[in-house]
Design a protein around this motif. Structure first.
Motif, mmCIF file in Angstrom:
data_model
loop_
_atom_site.group_PDB
_atom_site.id
_atom_site.type_symbol
_atom_site.label_atom_id
_atom_site.label_comp_id
_atom_site.label_asym_id
_atom_site.label_seq_id
_atom_site.Cartn_x
_atom_site.Cartn_y
_atom_site.Cartn_z
ATOM 1 N N ARG A 52 -11.967 8.062 -7.052
ATOM 2 C CA ARG A 52 -13.231 7.443 -6.654
ATOM 3 C C ARG A 52 -13.096 6.819 -5.261
ATOM 4 O O ARG A 52 -13.963 6.984 -4.406
ATOM 5 N N LEU A 53 -11.991 6.128 -5.020
ATOM 6 C CA LEU A 53 -11.752 5.519 -3.712
ATOM 7 C C LEU A 53 -11.624 6.587 -2.625
ATOM 8 O O LEU A 53 -12.139 6.429 -1.522
ATOM 9 N N LEU A 54 -10.942 7.675 -2.956
ATOM 10 C CA LEU A 54 -10.802 8.789 -2.019
ATOM 11 C C LEU A 54 -12.176 9.349 -1.653
ATOM 12 O O LEU A 54 -12.468 9.598 -0.470
ATOM 13 N N GLY A 55 -13.038 9.523 -2.651
ATOM 14 C CA GLY A 55 -14.375 10.052 -2.398
ATOM 15 C C GLY A 55 -15.223 9.118 -1.560
ATOM 16 O O GLY A 55 -15.953 9.554 -0.664
ATOM 17 N N LEU A 56 -15.132 7.822 -1.842
ATOM 18 C CA LEU A 56 -15.875 6.848 -1.045
ATOM 19 C C LEU A 56 -15.405 6.868 0.406
ATOM 20 O O LEU A 56 -16.224 6.839 1.336
ATOM 21 N N CYS A 57 -14.091 6.927 0.596
ATOM 22 C CA CYS A 57 -13.552 7.000 1.955
ATOM 23 C C CYS A 57 -14.035 8.256 2.671
ATOM 24 O O CYS A 57 -14.406 8.212 3.859
ATOM 25 N N ASP A 115 1.944 14.114 -1.610
ATOM 26 C CA ASP A 115 0.874 14.947 -1.050
ATOM 27 C C ASP A 115 -0.489 14.284 -1.226
ATOM 28 O O ASP A 115 -1.344 14.354 -0.332
ATOM 29 N N LEU A 116 -0.708 13.641 -2.352
ATOM 30 C CA LEU A 116 -1.969 12.928 -2.564
ATOM 31 C C LEU A 116 -2.106 11.783 -1.567
ATOM 32 O O LEU A 116 -3.196 11.502 -1.071
ATOM 33 N N ARG A 117 -0.991 11.124 -1.272
ATOM 34 C CA ARG A 117 -1.016 10.072 -0.247
ATOM 35 C C ARG A 117 -1.381 10.680 1.112
ATOM 36 O O ARG A 117 -2.185 10.121 1.881
ATOM 37 N N SER A 118 -0.832 11.842 1.413
ATOM 38 C CA SER A 118 -1.161 12.508 2.680
ATOM 39 C C SER A 118 -2.633 12.909 2.727
ATOM 40 O O SER A 118 -3.254 12.872 3.790
ATOM 41 N N LEU A 119 -3.206 13.271 1.563
ATOM 42 C CA LEU A 119 -4.618 13.655 1.530
ATOM 43 C C LEU A 119 -5.523 12.492 1.897
ATOM 44 O O LEU A 119 -6.456 12.651 2.677
ATOM 45 N N ILE A 120 -5.251 11.326 1.342
ATOM 46 C CA ILE A 120 -6.135 10.206 1.673
ATOM 47 C C ILE A 120 -5.885 9.729 3.102
ATOM 48 O O ILE A 120 -6.813 9.291 3.783
ATOM 49 N N ASP A 121 -4.656 9.843 3.586
ATOM 50 C CA ASP A 121 -4.382 9.536 4.994
ATOM 51 C C ASP A 121 -5.167 10.487 5.904
ATOM 52 O O ASP A 121 -5.725 10.073 6.930
ATOM 53 N N TYR A 122 -5.194 11.763 5.504
ATOM 54 C CA TYR A 122 -5.951 12.756 6.274
ATOM 55 C C TYR A 122 -7.439 12.436 6.281
ATOM 56 O O TYR A 122 -8.104 12.528 7.329
ATOM 57 N N ASP A 127 1.074 4.503 -5.690
ATOM 58 C CA ASP A 127 2.453 4.020 -5.775
ATOM 59 C C ASP A 127 2.899 3.836 -7.224
ATOM 60 O O ASP A 127 4.091 3.937 -7.535
ATOM 61 N N SER A 128 1.926 3.589 -8.107
ATOM 62 C CA SER A 128 2.270 3.386 -9.520
ATOM 63 C C SER A 128 2.698 4.681 -10.198
ATOM 64 O O SER A 128 3.218 4.662 -11.311
ATOM 65 N N PHE A 129 2.500 5.828 -9.528
ATOM 66 C CA PHE A 129 2.884 7.116 -10.089
ATOM 67 C C PHE A 129 4.261 7.580 -9.605
ATOM 68 O O PHE A 129 4.694 8.685 -9.934
ATOM 69 N N GLY A 130 4.942 6.768 -8.816
ATOM 70 C CA GLY A 130 6.254 7.147 -8.331
ATOM 71 C C GLY A 130 6.180 7.951 -7.042
ATOM 72 O O GLY A 130 5.151 7.982 -6.359
ATOM 73 N N GLN A 131 7.260 8.631 -6.724
ATOM 74 C CA GLN A 131 7.383 9.312 -5.437
ATOM 75 C C GLN A 131 7.641 10.802 -5.586
ATOM 76 O O GLN A 131 8.431 11.391 -4.846
ATOM 77 N N SER A 132 6.972 11.430 -6.545
ATOM 78 C CA SER A 132 7.102 12.883 -6.683
ATOM 79 C C SER A 132 6.468 13.569 -5.478
ATOM 80 O O SER A 132 5.714 12.953 -4.714
ATOM 81 N N ASP A 172 -13.473 -1.121 8.714
ATOM 82 C CA ASP A 172 -12.751 -2.120 7.923
ATOM 83 C C ASP A 172 -12.858 -1.807 6.429
ATOM 84 O O ASP A 172 -11.887 -1.981 5.673
ATOM 85 N N THR A 173 -14.026 -1.352 6.001
ATOM 86 C CA THR A 173 -14.213 -0.972 4.601
ATOM 87 C C THR A 173 -13.309 0.201 4.244
ATOM 88 O O THR A 173 -12.683 0.223 3.177
ATOM 89 N N LEU A 174 -13.217 1.169 5.140
ATOM 90 C CA LEU A 174 -12.298 2.295 4.942
ATOM 91 C C LEU A 174 -10.866 1.808 4.748
ATOM 92 O O LEU A 174 -10.160 2.271 3.843
ATOM 93 N N SER A 175 -10.427 0.906 5.591
ATOM 94 C CA SER A 175 -9.051 0.395 5.513
ATOM 95 C C SER A 175 -8.796 -0.299 4.185
ATOM 96 O O SER A 175 -7.730 -0.136 3.567
ATOM 97 N N ARG A 176 -9.773 -1.079 3.731
ATOM 98 C CA ARG A 176 -9.627 -1.800 2.463
ATOM 99 C C ARG A 176 -9.546 -0.833 1.281
ATOM 100 O O ARG A 176 -8.681 -0.973 0.403
ATOM 101 N N LEU A 177 -10.420 0.157 1.253
ATOM 102 C CA LEU A 177 -10.421 1.131 0.161
ATOM 103 C C LEU A 177 -9.150 1.986 0.189
ATOM 104 O O LEU A 177 -8.577 2.309 -0.858
ATOM 105 N N HIS A 178 -8.712 2.337 1.385
ATOM 106 C CA HIS A 178 -7.484 3.116 1.552
ATOM 107 C C HIS A 178 -6.286 2.354 0.999
ATOM 108 O O HIS A 178 -5.457 2.923 0.265
ATOM 109 N N ALA A 179 -6.174 1.080 1.306
ATOM 110 C CA ALA A 179 -5.048 0.272 0.828
ATOM 111 C C ALA A 179 -5.032 0.197 -0.695
ATOM 112 O O ALA A 179 -3.966 0.294 -1.325
ATOM 113 N N GLU A 180 -6.203 0.043 -1.297
ATOM 114 C CA GLU A 180 -6.282 -0.008 -2.756
ATOM 115 C C GLU A 180 -5.869 1.321 -3.373
ATOM 116 O O GLU A 180 -5.161 1.365 -4.385
#
Length: 324
Positions: A202-207, A311-318, A301-306, A287-295
């Motif tokens: 949901r956060l990814l979609g809002l961003c 890749d999902l982290r890279s997607l939201i960074d992209y 991070d709760s899913f570990g570092q597989s 600023d709203t983007l930054s806040r949603l991105h951080a959340e």
């Protein structure tokens, strides 16, 4: 290569299977339908949404053929919504390319969109999972409601953040949520991990949508739509909403009245864009983007570092950094 291109490269064998499946399932045997669809499929987008299905299933430890079926289903429904949206908005370009309705007329575009919807449902059925079929059915409802909300807000001049976020939750975030739900269901995951990844999506979609809306305030050939196109269609988005509701700008009352006009000319649109920038609307949206991105990153991070989690982290960074 960029991180996003790296992900696409890694997923390319699966994306190739996805695209072969989509092309095969959309083959109708009708000469006109096939000609329109062949032209449409020749301009594939980034396919972010099916990638999200694949990465979610992979993060949950699954890579079965049902993932390709589910990813194809949601990608086709997404494209059906775009085809229908172009008819509703009377758009003649999307990402710089002519729309189906511009080339073939509205009635052809509606029929092609309907064919896409039915094909999406057939592919969901191939997974054999009623939860996946339910996701597609619910998604179709949410996308329609989001479009109706947007039309209503434009007509009633609903310039509030609450109304804005409800629209983009339905029109954009619901698609991203559907993708991760499908990935989880394909992996037979239906526990707290589904709740967490759904919140991430949901956060990814809002961003994604907020970033898209910021683009509308700048002129760029990469984006493929003219500056102020949303305003021309009566869509008041976050930068201008914040400026209208929260600023002490001397032209605020004048801009409120201008925003309520039924038809805006180029001078009106230029005035509103300038006002949104001067009154801090763009900065607020960023600023709203930054806040949603951080959340969202905290959830990931709760899913570990597989590899899939990275890749999902890279997607939201992209999504945050993209220029088109």
């Amino acid at each position: 290569m960029t991180p996003f291109q790296d992900i696409r490269h890694r997923l390319m064998p699966r994306l190739d299977r996805l695209n072969d499946l989509i092309a095969a399932e959309l083959r109708s045997g009708n000469t006109l339908m096939d000609k329109v669809i062949d032209g449409y499929l020749a301009r594939r987008g980034k396919q972010l949404r099916p990638m999200l299905v694949m990465l979610t299933a992979e993060m949950m430890g699954h890579d079965g053929e049902n993932v390709i079926d589910a990813a194809a289903s949601v990608e086709i429904l997404h494209n059906a919504s775009l085809i229908h949206d172009d008819v509703v908005d009377d758009s003649d370009r999307r990402h710089g390319q002519p729309t189906i309705n511009a080339v073939w007329a509205n009635h052809i575009a509606v029929l092609v969109g309907d064919f896409f919807v039915s094909t999406s449902l057939r592919l969901a059925l191939r997974t054999g999972d009623m939860r996946v079929i339910g996701v597609i059915g619910n998604l179709g409802c949410l996308l329609s409601l989001g479009e109706m909300d947007q039309i209503y807000n434009a007509r009633e001049h609903m310039f509030t953040e609450e109304a804005y976020f409800e629209v983009i939750s339905h029109k954009t975030a619901s698609l991203f949520e559907a993708c991760v739900e499908m990935g989880c269901y394909c992996a037979d995951v239906d526990d707290d991990r589904l709740d967490r990844i759904r919140r991430f999506a949901r956060l990814l979609g809002l961003c994604f949508q907020i970033k898209d809306d910021i683009f509308d305030y700048y002129d760029s050939a990469k984006i493929g739509k003219p500056t102020g196109n949303d305003l021309r269609e009566g869509k008041v988005t976050l930068p201008l909403i914040h400026a209208l509701n929260s600023s002490c700008h001397p032209r605020r009352e004048e801009m409120l009245a201008l925003s309520a006009k039924e038809v805006m000319d180029d001078a009106d649109i230029d005035s509103l864009i300038t006002f949104a920038k001067e009154a801090g609307g763009i900065a607020y949206a960023e600023d709203t983007l930054s806040r949603l991105h951080a959340e969202a990153v905290e959830i990931l991070d709760s899913f570990g570092q597989s590899g899939a989690a990275r890749d999902l982290r890279s997607l939201i960074d992209y999504v945050i950094a993209r220029e088109s």
